[in-house]
Design an enzyme around this catalytic site. Structure first.
Site, PDB file in Angstrom:
ATOM      1  N   GLY A  33       0.824  -1.208   0.000  1.00  0.00           N
ATOM      2  CA  GLY A  33       0.000   0.000   0.000  1.00  0.00           C
ATOM      3  C   GLY A  33       0.847   1.242   0.000  1.00  0.00           C
ATOM      4  N   ASN A  34       0.231   2.364   0.314  1.00  0.00           N
ATOM      5  CA  ASN A  34       0.961   3.635   0.331  1.00  0.00           C
ATOM      6  C   ASN A  34       0.401   4.532   1.428  1.00  0.00           C
ATOM      7  OD1 ASN A  34      -1.151   5.527  -0.857  1.00  0.00           O
ATOM      8  ND2 ASN A  34      -1.083   3.895  -2.379  1.00  0.00           N
ATOM      9  N   ARG A  35       1.013   5.694   1.605  1.00  0.00           N
ATOM     10  CA  ARG A  35       0.706   6.551   2.745  1.00  0.00           C
ATOM     11  C   ARG A  35      -0.404   7.568   2.506  1.00  0.00           C
ATOM     12  NH1 ARG A  35       4.882   5.816   6.325  1.00  0.00           N
ATOM     13  NH2 ARG A  35       6.871   5.146   5.433  1.00  0.00           N
TER      14      ARG A  35
END
Ligand code: CTP
Ligand code: CA
Length: 231
Positions: A33-35
């Site tokens: 995933g990512n932030r």
């Protein structure tokens, strides 16, 4: 009460906004995933609703603050997890829409396989995770729906101001979107931060505007640039 002061220049329009970050499962408990918090997309969705639009917010793991920020009677929230789920939701929601804003940070790759059971460090753990490329939602929709839909993308880039602009220009030309909002991230800028600044490019890579300040300020500035481009 403040909403009444907003220009009603999106009255009768239908807009779709994606927000947050897609997640690609490795196994039942882990993901790539990512932030992205989803707060900028939520502000864009809310601003559109305040200006009279019916809004579908495609929410890819947005945080609580984003969820609160998007609350408005004219905003429908649809939850998605993976890039392919988001792609399907975009197709459905844009069928009768005027604008698509892709504010979500989309996972470019996904694991080639998802383990049905939790990966164990002894024995079943892969040496390396094989990845396959996800569909480019923005480029696909922009090329397919050119005459009908105004398509807006976001690009978070790292580097100094000149590098960020050059990367943005190349991306704007490649994507075929009507507008691409480019911002610098890294070193504490962008993700999750309160203030934001974007340079908005057209499909030819020309600068057509800037929007800076809070995420609400950026949302207002962005819609000001979208409205004259409505079909
Ligand atoms: N985007 C998309 N589908 C993807 C990847 C990105 O729709 N598979 C959208 C994002 O929502 C964003 C825009 O494209 O609005 C730009 O995303 P970005 O990650 O900056 O562009 P990429 O083409 O993926 O290029 P790269 O990550 O290599 O810089
Ligand atoms: Ca990407």
């Amino acid at each position: 009460a403040l909403a009444l002061l907003a220009p009603q220049d999106l009255a009768g329009r239908t807009v779709v906004v994606s927000a947050g970050g897609t997640r690609e499962p490795l196994d039942p408990v882990r993901f790539l995933g990512n932030r992205s918090s989803g707060r900028q997309g939520a502000a864009i969705a809310r601003e559109a609703a305040c200006r009279g639009a019916r809004v579908t917010l495609l929410a890819a793991s947005i945080d609580e603050a984003a969820r609160r920020a998007a609350q408005h009677p004219a905003v429908d929230v649809v939850e998605v997890e993976t890039t392919r789920e988001l792609a399907d939701a975009v197709d459905t929601a844009t069928a009768d829409a005027d604008v698509l804003v892709m504010a979500a940070a989309v996972a470019d790759f996904r694991p080639a396989t998802t383990a049905e059971r939790k990966i164990k460090k002894d024995g079943s753990a892969p040496q390396a995770v094989e990845l396959v490329e996800n569909p480019d939602i923005l480029a696909t929709v922009a090329h397919r729906e050119r005459e009908r839909l105004v398509v807006v993308g976001f690009a978070a880039e790292t580097g100094d101001a000149d590098e960020v602009l050059e990367l943005g220009r190349a991306k704007a030309r490649r994507k075929g979107a009507d507008l691409l909002a480019v911002n610098a991230v890294g070193q504490g800028r962008g993700f999750g931060a309160v203030a934001n600044a974007v340079t908005v490019l057209d499909g030819a890579g020309e600068v057509v505007g800037e929007a800076a300040g809070s995420k609400d300020d950026v949302a207002r500035g962005l819609w000001d640039l979208v409205v004259p481009r409505l079909r």
